[in-house]
Motif scaffolding. Structure first.
Motif, PDB file in Angstrom:
ATOM      1  N   GLU A   1      -9.061  -2.771  -1.957  1.00 41.66           N
ATOM      2  CA  GLU A   1      -9.425  -2.614  -0.542  1.00 41.66           C
ATOM      3  C   GLU A   1      -8.969  -1.265   0.000  1.00 41.66           C
ATOM      4  O   GLU A   1      -9.680  -0.626   0.781  1.00 41.66           O
ATOM      5  N   HIS A   2      -7.808  -0.792  -0.440  1.00 46.69           N
ATOM      6  CA  HIS A   2      -7.247   0.446   0.097  1.00 46.69           C
ATOM      7  C   HIS A   2      -7.496   1.651  -0.818  1.00 46.69           C
ATOM      8  O   HIS A   2      -6.823   2.671  -0.687  1.00 46.69           O
ATOM      9  N   ASP A   3      -8.455   1.516  -1.724  1.00 47.14           N
ATOM     10  CA  ASP A   3      -8.904   2.640  -2.557  1.00 47.14           C
ATOM     11  C   ASP A   3      -7.782   3.261  -3.381  1.00 47.14           C
ATOM     12  O   ASP A   3      -7.710   4.481  -3.547  1.00 47.14           O
TER      13      ASP A   3
ATOM     14  N   VAL B   1       0.838  -1.202   0.000  1.00 42.81           N
ATOM     15  CA  VAL B   1       0.000   0.000   0.000  1.00 42.81           C
ATOM     16  C   VAL B   1       0.869   1.246   0.000  1.00 42.81           C
ATOM     17  O   VAL B   1       0.647   2.177  -0.785  1.00 42.81           O
ATOM     18  N   GLN B   2       1.867   1.264   0.852  1.00 44.94           N
ATOM     19  CA  GLN B   2       2.771   2.407   0.886  1.00 44.94           C
ATOM     20  C   GLN B   2       3.563   2.524  -0.405  1.00 44.94           C
ATOM     21  O   GLN B   2       3.770   3.634  -0.923  1.00 44.94           O
TER      22      GLN B   2
ATOM     23  N   THR C   1     -14.130  -7.416   0.725  1.00 46.36           N
ATOM     24  CA  THR C   1     -13.649  -6.088   1.080  1.00 46.36           C
ATOM     25  C   THR C   1     -14.299  -5.670   2.394  1.00 46.36           C
ATOM     26  O   THR C   1     -15.313  -6.248   2.816  1.00 46.36           O
TER      27      THR C   1
ATOM     28  N   THR D   1      -5.728  -6.097  -2.850  1.00 44.96           N
ATOM     29  CA  THR D   1      -5.184  -5.181  -1.851  1.00 44.96           C
ATOM     30  C   THR D   1      -5.378  -3.727  -2.281  1.00 44.96           C
ATOM     31  O   THR D   1      -5.776  -2.870  -1.478  1.00 44.96           O
TER      32      THR D   1
ATOM     33  N   SER E   1       1.236   3.742  -3.232  1.00 39.46           N
ATOM     34  CA  SER E   1       0.880   5.137  -2.974  1.00 39.46           C
ATOM     35  C   SER E   1       2.013   6.060  -3.397  1.00 39.46           C
ATOM     36  O   SER E   1       1.787   7.103  -4.023  1.00 39.46           O
TER      37      SER E   1
ATOM     38  N   ALA F   1      -6.672   8.697  -1.377  1.00 45.39           N
ATOM     39  CA  ALA F   1      -5.707   7.606  -1.314  1.00 45.39           C
ATOM     40  C   ALA F   1      -4.365   8.082  -1.803  1.00 45.39           C
ATOM     41  O   ALA F   1      -4.264   8.801  -2.771  1.00 45.39           O
TER      42      ALA F   1
END
Length: 212
Positions: A153-155, A125-126, A179, A150, A129, A211
């Motif tokens: 789920e984390h937009d 995710v990081q 989700t 993933t 991003s 996000a």
């Protein structure tokens, strides 16, 4: 199908962010497993078996998408999968895929196998991003379904493109998983590719700045 990068206002400056686009082939009931039949799945090979003459038109759409992309994003297993199939090929599509910058999300991989690839270690995710803030343009995600889930789920996904093949398989791994909540979308476009493949595109309905 390409769109302009998302523009996000961060204080006094305006920065462009890359767009994460999941694009995949799927059966009508959402199965994405073993499209070419080389992975041992008992229902594998549906891509060629049910694509037929429509695959010529499919190939043109895929080439146009690749030509408009800024980069590819894949997981570790997909890096291996694509490297084994595309590095030995030539032609406009293969050449474009092999030359595009690639980012491989992995917590274990030291060296990517596909050409022109950079490993993104650590938390996915990081890592993604940060990638969105680095790459301007469309970042295409091929296969890599665990990664896709993933990101959804984390937009972190801006657009979903589905090539839907005219078959119900009834079993097999699917793109979507559970989700933590609903993920609303809006239809961006829908058309046929060839005579029997449906090509639909959805945008995720979230604020651009929520996000990454």
């Amino acid at each position: 199908m390409s769109a302009s990068p998302v523009t996000v206002n961060l204080g006094k400056e305006t920065h462009e962010m890359g767009r994460i686009i999941i694009t995949t082939n799927s059966s009508l009931d959402g199965v994405v497993e073993d499209p070419d039949g080389k992975e041992g799945f008992r229902l594998g090979g549906w891509f060629h078996r049910h694509g037929g003459a429509d695959l010529e038109a499919w190939a043109q759409v895929e080439l146009d998408e690749a030509l408009s992309a800024a980069a590819l994003l894949v997981g570790r297993r997909s890096d291996e999968w694509f490297a084994s199939r595309w590095l030995s090929r030539d032609g406009a599509f293969a050449d474009r895929l092999n030359e595009l910058p690639k980012y491989v999300v992995s917590t274990t991989l030291q060296q990517a196998l596909w050409s022109n690839a950079t490993v993104l270690p650590g938390d996915p995710v990081q890592a993604v991003s940060a990638l969105r803030r680095t790459v301007d343009g469309d970042i295409i995600v091929y296969a890599s379904y665990e990664l896709c889930r993933t990101l959804i789920e984390h937009d972190l996904v801006d657009e979903l493109r589905l090539m839907i093949f005219p078959v119900v398989l009834g079993a097999g791994a699917r793109l979507f998983g559970e989700t933590s909540g609903a993920k609303p979308m809006r239809l961006l476009s829908a058309r046929t590719v060839g005579a029997g493949i449906a090509f639909v595109s959805y945008g995720f309905t979230r604020d651009a700045g929520t996000a990454g």
